[in-house]
Enzyme design. Sequence first.
Site, PDB file in Angstrom:
ATOM      1  N   SER A 141       0.867  -1.188   0.000  1.00 33.17           N
ATOM      2  CA  SER A 141       0.000   0.000   0.000  1.00 33.17           C
ATOM      3  C   SER A 141       0.894   1.226   0.000  1.00 33.17           C
ATOM      4  O   SER A 141       2.056   1.153   0.443  1.00 33.17           O
ATOM      5  CB  SER A 141      -0.867   0.006   1.259  1.00 33.17           C
ATOM      6  OG  SER A 141      -1.536   1.246   1.401  1.00 33.17           O
ATOM      7  N   TYR A 158      -2.138  -1.021  10.496  1.00 35.48           N
ATOM      8  CA  TYR A 158      -2.128  -1.245   9.046  1.00 35.48           C
ATOM      9  C   TYR A 158      -0.818  -0.706   8.467  1.00 35.48           C
ATOM     10  O   TYR A 158      -0.147  -1.384   7.681  1.00 35.48           O
ATOM     11  CB  TYR A 158      -3.336  -0.548   8.405  1.00 35.48           C
ATOM     12  CG  TYR A 158      -3.504  -0.844   6.925  1.00 35.48           C
ATOM     13  CD1 TYR A 158      -4.018  -2.059   6.495  1.00 35.48           C
ATOM     14  CD2 TYR A 158      -3.140   0.093   5.963  1.00 35.48           C
ATOM     15  CE1 TYR A 158      -4.174  -2.330   5.138  1.00 35.48           C
ATOM     16  CE2 TYR A 158      -3.300  -0.172   4.609  1.00 35.48           C
ATOM     17  CZ  TYR A 158      -3.809  -1.380   4.202  1.00 35.48           C
ATOM     18  OH  TYR A 158      -3.961  -1.654   2.856  1.00 35.48           O
ATOM     19  N   LYS A 162       1.952  -3.179   6.595  1.00 32.74           N
ATOM     20  CA  LYS A 162       2.309  -2.993   5.184  1.00 32.74           C
ATOM     21  C   LYS A 162       3.766  -2.526   5.053  1.00 32.74           C
ATOM     22  O   LYS A 162       4.458  -2.891   4.096  1.00 32.74           O
ATOM     23  CB  LYS A 162       1.356  -1.996   4.512  1.00 32.74           C
ATOM     24  CG  LYS A 162      -0.076  -2.527   4.375  1.00 32.74           C
ATOM     25  CD  LYS A 162      -0.165  -3.730   3.443  1.00 32.74           C
ATOM     26  CE  LYS A 162      -1.586  -4.158   3.179  1.00 32.74           C
ATOM     27  NZ  LYS A 162      -1.701  -5.289   2.249  1.00 32.74           N
TER      28      LYS A 162
HETATM   29  N1  LIG Z   1      -8.794  -1.092  -1.701  1.00 33.72           N
HETATM   30  C1  LIG Z   1      -7.802  -0.246  -1.489  1.00 33.72           C
HETATM   31  O1  LIG Z   1      -7.958   0.980  -1.571  1.00 33.72           O
HETATM   32  C2  LIG Z   1      -6.423  -0.757  -1.177  1.00 33.72           C
HETATM   33  C3  LIG Z   1      -5.374   0.176  -1.088  1.00 33.72           C
HETATM   34  C4  LIG Z   1      -4.098  -0.267  -0.801  1.00 33.72           C
HETATM   35  C5  LIG Z   1      -3.867  -1.622  -0.616  1.00 33.72           C
HETATM   36  N2  LIG Z   1      -4.907  -2.506  -0.708  1.00 33.72           N
HETATM   37  C6  LIG Z   1      -4.605  -3.918  -0.496  1.00 33.72           C
HETATM   38  O2  LIG Z   1      -5.185  -4.718  -1.513  1.00 33.72           O
HETATM   39  C7  LIG Z   1      -5.456  -6.016  -0.963  1.00 33.72           C
HETATM   40  C8  LIG Z   1      -6.873  -6.420  -1.294  1.00 33.72           C
HETATM   41  O3  LIG Z   1      -7.738  -5.431  -0.811  1.00 33.72           O
HETATM   42  P1  LIG Z   1      -9.232  -5.249  -1.363  1.00 33.72           P
HETATM   43  O4  LIG Z   1      -9.453  -3.792  -1.403  1.00 33.72           O
HETATM   44  O5  LIG Z   1      -9.454  -6.077  -2.558  1.00 33.72           O
HETATM   45  O6  LIG Z   1     -10.032  -5.850  -0.098  1.00 33.72           O
HETATM   46  P2  LIG Z   1     -11.358  -6.783  -0.001  1.00 33.72           P
HETATM   47  O7  LIG Z   1     -11.795  -6.644   1.406  1.00 33.72           O
HETATM   48  O8  LIG Z   1     -12.298  -6.448  -1.104  1.00 33.72           O
HETATM   49  O9  LIG Z   1     -10.770  -8.252  -0.264  1.00 33.72           O
HETATM   50  C9  LIG Z   1      -9.890  -8.866   0.641  1.00 33.72           C
HETATM   51  C10 LIG Z   1     -10.093 -10.361   0.544  1.00 33.72           C
HETATM   52  O10 LIG Z   1      -9.158 -10.985   1.444  1.00 33.72           O
HETATM   53  C11 LIG Z   1      -9.833 -12.064   2.072  1.00 33.72           C
HETATM   54  N3  LIG Z   1      -9.178 -12.413   3.341  1.00 33.72           N
HETATM   55  C12 LIG Z   1      -9.162 -11.698   4.486  1.00 33.72           C
HETATM   56  N4  LIG Z   1      -8.528 -12.387   5.450  1.00 33.72           N
HETATM   57  C13 LIG Z   1      -8.130 -13.563   4.901  1.00 33.72           C
HETATM   58  C14 LIG Z   1      -7.442 -14.694   5.386  1.00 33.72           C
HETATM   59  N5  LIG Z   1      -7.047 -14.772   6.667  1.00 33.72           N
HETATM   60  N6  LIG Z   1      -7.222 -15.723   4.540  1.00 33.72           N
HETATM   61  C15 LIG Z   1      -7.636 -15.668   3.249  1.00 33.72           C
HETATM   62  N7  LIG Z   1      -8.304 -14.625   2.733  1.00 33.72           N
HETATM   63  C16 LIG Z   1      -8.548 -13.582   3.555  1.00 33.72           C
HETATM   64  C17 LIG Z   1     -11.258 -11.554   2.299  1.00 33.72           C
HETATM   65  O11 LIG Z   1     -12.162 -12.625   2.521  1.00 33.72           O
HETATM   66  C18 LIG Z   1     -11.512 -10.813   0.994  1.00 33.72           C
HETATM   67  O12 LIG Z   1     -12.086 -11.663   0.005  1.00 33.72           O
HETATM   68  C19 LIG Z   1      -5.180  -5.930   0.543  1.00 33.72           C
HETATM   69  O13 LIG Z   1      -3.908  -6.477   0.816  1.00 33.72           O
HETATM   70  C20 LIG Z   1      -5.177  -4.435   0.805  1.00 33.72           C
HETATM   71  O14 LIG Z   1      -4.386  -4.087   1.910  1.00 33.72           O
HETATM   72  C21 LIG Z   1      -6.187  -2.101  -0.974  1.00 33.72           C
END
Ligand SMILES: NC(=O)c1ccc[n+]([C@@H]2O[C@H](COP(=O)([O-])OP(=O)(O)OC[C@H]3O[C@@H](n4cnc5c(N)ncnc54)[C@H](O)[C@@H]3O)[C@@H](O)[C@H]2O)c1
Length: 253
Positions: A141, A158, A162
């Site tokens: 992130s 968080y 990260k």
């Molecule tokens: N959305 C954003 O703005 C953003 C920004 C920076 C980084 N990210 C990163 O992108 C990645 C995905 O985020 P997203 O926005 O798609 O989130 P999301 O919540 O839509 O999806 C996350 C998925 O991870 C799964 N998950 C959670 N804990 C788990 C575990 N213990 N074992 C297996 N699966 C598990 C959840 O069930 C979910 O399907 C994350 O690492 C997040 O930190 C997202």
Amino acid sequence: MRFADKVVIVTGAGSGNGRSIAMKFAEEGAKVVAADLNLAGAEETVALIGKGKEALALKSDVTLKSDVEHMVAQTIETYGTLDVLVNNAGIVAFTEFLELSEEEWDKVHNVNLKAPFLCSQAAAKRMIASGTKGRIINITSVEAHRIVSSSGHCQPHYNSSKGGLNLLTKAVALELAPYGITVNSVAPGVVETPFTAGGLQNPEVREWVLGRIPAGRIASPGDIANAVLFLATPESEYITGSTVFVDGGWTIH
Ligand SMILES: NC(=O)c1ccc[n+]([C@@H]2O[C@H](COP(=O)([O-])OP(=O)(O)OC[C@H]3O[C@@H](n4cnc5c(N)ncnc54)[C@H](O)[C@@H]3O)[C@@H](O)[C@H]2O)c1
């Protein structure tokens, strides 16, 4: 078909960025293991990938070593090899430092930092044993590099999870380089996913976010997936220990 016959594991593939990454790999010919704690989400991703493509939905809690070992073993049993691991599963939480409980600290670090360690170690052992010049791609992130949260939206756990994953990427890249395995991270800014849906529904938060993105729009999961796929192509073989920022220019300032 850039990934014909390649085998890819995507963790957290049941939603958001992970779903898009899994779908794009499948569109490009890869055999995809969509792993998620939420099996229904992973199954929906496999259904969206559609018929005629090879994809497997797997229930896996990537914070548990036994689940991770099963995920990798099941991948080898089903598709015979493992070429790419995408450590995407992650959770977000907003709590101020002085209010933060030990339980919440542990939960966030277990998913965001311990799980990529467990998955990368299990995958790398298989890749080394089979002589596969594999790829490991961690989703970090912009929050791994600087504190961008608005006032009242603090997330020290968080940030540290990260930030730890950013340095884990570099340390593992160094150790796996002699095997021809590359390890990189993709650092999204703000992406429209269920992860951010709650916050972005608030017009003030959306305006605050948009005001910080020189590109003038919030990312889509496809933007993140495009960078991940590039880091799995032969063209990126000399890139390791690096971070690709996919943030519309947020971290320019
Ligand atoms: N959305 C954003 O703005 C953003 C920004 C920076 C980084 N990210 C990163 O992108 C990645 C995905 O985020 P997203 O926005 O798609 O989130 P999301 O919540 O839509 O999806 C996350 C998925 O991870 C799964 N998950 C959670 N804990 C788990 C575990 N213990 N074992 C297996 N699966 C598990 C959840 O069930 C979910 O399907 C994350 O690492 C997040 O930190 C997202």
